[in-house]
Design an enzyme around this catalytic site. Structure first.
Site, PDB file in Angstrom:
ATOM      1  N   SER A  33       0.820  -1.216   0.000  1.00  0.00           N
ATOM      2  CA  SER A  33       0.000   0.000   0.000  1.00  0.00           C
ATOM      3  C   SER A  33       0.856   1.270   0.000  1.00  0.00           C
ATOM      4  CB  SER A  33      -0.952  -0.014   1.205  1.00  0.00           C
ATOM      5  OG  SER A  33      -0.235  -0.235   2.395  1.00  0.00           O
ATOM      6  N   ASP A  84      10.653   0.887  -1.970  1.00  0.00           N
ATOM      7  CA  ASP A  84       9.667  -0.097  -1.489  1.00  0.00           C
ATOM      8  C   ASP A  84       9.349   0.162  -0.015  1.00  0.00           C
ATOM      9  OD1 ASP A  84       7.974  -2.273  -1.404  1.00  0.00           O
ATOM     10  OD2 ASP A  84       9.516  -3.785  -1.761  1.00  0.00           O
ATOM     11  N   GLY A  99       5.028  -9.121   3.835  1.00  0.00           N
ATOM     12  CA  GLY A  99       3.647  -9.143   4.323  1.00  0.00           C
ATOM     13  C   GLY A  99       2.662  -9.276   3.170  1.00  0.00           C
ATOM     14  N   GLY A 100       3.034  -8.728   2.008  1.00  0.00           N
ATOM     15  CA  GLY A 100       2.178  -8.831   0.828  1.00  0.00           C
ATOM     16  C   GLY A 100       2.520 -10.034  -0.032  1.00  0.00           C
ATOM     17  N   GLU A 106      10.925  -8.859  -4.781  1.00  0.00           N
ATOM     18  CA  GLU A 106      11.419  -7.628  -4.135  1.00  0.00           C
ATOM     19  C   GLU A 106      12.912  -7.741  -3.864  1.00  0.00           C
ATOM     20  OE1 GLU A 106       7.349  -6.212  -1.819  1.00  0.00           O
ATOM     21  OE2 GLU A 106       8.803  -7.404  -0.733  1.00  0.00           O
TER      22      GLU A 106
HETATM   23  C1  5RP Z   1       5.130  -6.832   0.253  1.00  0.00           C
HETATM   24  C2  5RP Z   1       6.004  -6.059   1.180  1.00  0.00           C
HETATM   25  C3  5RP Z   1       5.554  -4.695   1.568  1.00  0.00           C
HETATM   26  O1  5RP Z   1       6.559  -3.788   1.277  1.00  0.00           O
HETATM   27  C4  5RP Z   1       5.276  -4.661   3.029  1.00  0.00           C
HETATM   28  O2  5RP Z   1       4.355  -5.705   3.319  1.00  0.00           O
HETATM   29  C5  5RP Z   1       4.707  -3.315   3.472  1.00  0.00           C
HETATM   30  O3  5RP Z   1       3.429  -3.157   2.913  1.00  0.00           O
HETATM   31  P1  5RP Z   1       2.520  -1.893   3.212  1.00  0.00           P
HETATM   32  O4  5RP Z   1       3.192  -0.716   2.582  1.00  0.00           O
HETATM   33  O5  5RP Z   1       1.202  -2.239   2.584  1.00  0.00           O
HETATM   34  O6  5RP Z   1       2.425  -1.767   4.723  1.00  0.00           O
HETATM   35  O7  5RP Z   1       7.043  -6.485   1.611  1.00  0.00           O
HETATM   36  O8  5RP Z   1       5.636  -8.116   0.047  1.00  0.00           O
END
Ligand code: 5RP
Length: 236
Positions: A33, A84, A99-100, A106
């Site tokens: 996000s 990122d 988390g995503g 990445e």
């Molecule tokens: C996805 C990631 C994201 O960078 C991480 O989960 C942070 O996400 P957000 O900006 O939605 O809090 O590593 O794999």
């Protein structure tokens, strides 16, 4: 200011940061996000860049929707910057990500880049990594043995499940979350990661592991972090 506004603020700050690059460069772009806020903020300036390499199918879709040219990483020789978000970041710039579920791509794009700019709101800053469960992407058939090995680290290991909504069933079906690479994810809760570099290397040695979401070797070089007072820049 709520968390969405803080993400937007830091996304705009990252846009201003990458616009300092000379025109015609390729950008590496993350997932999540906060990365989405960065993409949206950058859309009007896309012609400053010759293209972008993307860390996930979701990011590719968003970039294309905004008219960016999305390049195959194999066709890119120089990547000055990767931008990122993170799930957690420690005072040395080590991060938990994934988390995503996009951790593998990445990490690949981050390893190509000269600089990793991490963007987040202040809630992601921690003194020791591990309150956020550490994601590990694995080859599906290795789930049993990898889970056994990861459990020896002292945390609680669980297979990440997909968020599936089926109105035709009484119960929510249990299906593993599948990554863009066809992998599964084991999340390790309850770790206190005091030596991220050593743990990253140790988990990478386990047969069946594709990537661990610990970014210690590929740590952040710059952190842009937002709170109610604005955005601060930290250089590691
Ligand atoms: C996805 C990631 C994201 O960078 C991480 O989960 C942070 O996400 P957000 O900006 O939605 O809090 O590593 O794999």
């Amino acid at each position: 200011m709520n968390q969405d506004q803080l993400k937007q603020l830091v996304g705009e700050a990252a846009r201003d940061e990458v616009l300092k690059l000379p025109a015609g460069q390729v950008l590496g772009i993350g997932t999540g996000s906060t990365a989405n806020c960065f993409i949206d903020a950058l859309a009007a300036y896309r012609s400053h860049f010759s293209g972008a390499v993307s860390s996930s199918n979701a990011t590719t879709e968003r970039l294309l929707k905004h008219g960016f040219q999305v390049l195959d990483p194999n066709d890119v020789n120089v990547l000055p910057v990767y931008v990122d978000g993170a799930d957690e970041i420690d005072p040395a710039g080590h991060m938990i990500k994934g988390g995503g579920g996009a951790l593998t791509r990445e990490k690949i794009i981050a390893s190509m880049a000269k600089q990793f700019i991490c963007i987040c709101d202040a809630s992601k800053q921690v003194s020791v990594l591990g309150s956020f469960a550490l994601p590990v992407e694995i080859i599906p058939l290795s789930r049993g043995i990898v889970a056994q090995e990861l459990a020896k680290l002292g945390g609680t290991v669980s297979l990440r499940m997909a968020k599936v909504t089926r109105t035709d069933l009484d119960q929510t079906p249990s299906e593993p979350f599948v990554t863009d690479n066809g992998g599964w994810i084991l999340d390790i809760a309850g770790l206190q990661i005091t030596n991220p570099l050593a743990l990253e290397s140790q988990i990478n040695q386990i047969a069946g592991v594709i990537t661990v979401g610990l970014f210690a070797k590929e740590k952040a070089n710059i952190l842009l972090v937002s709170n109610a007072a604005g955005v601060s820049k930290v250089t590691f």
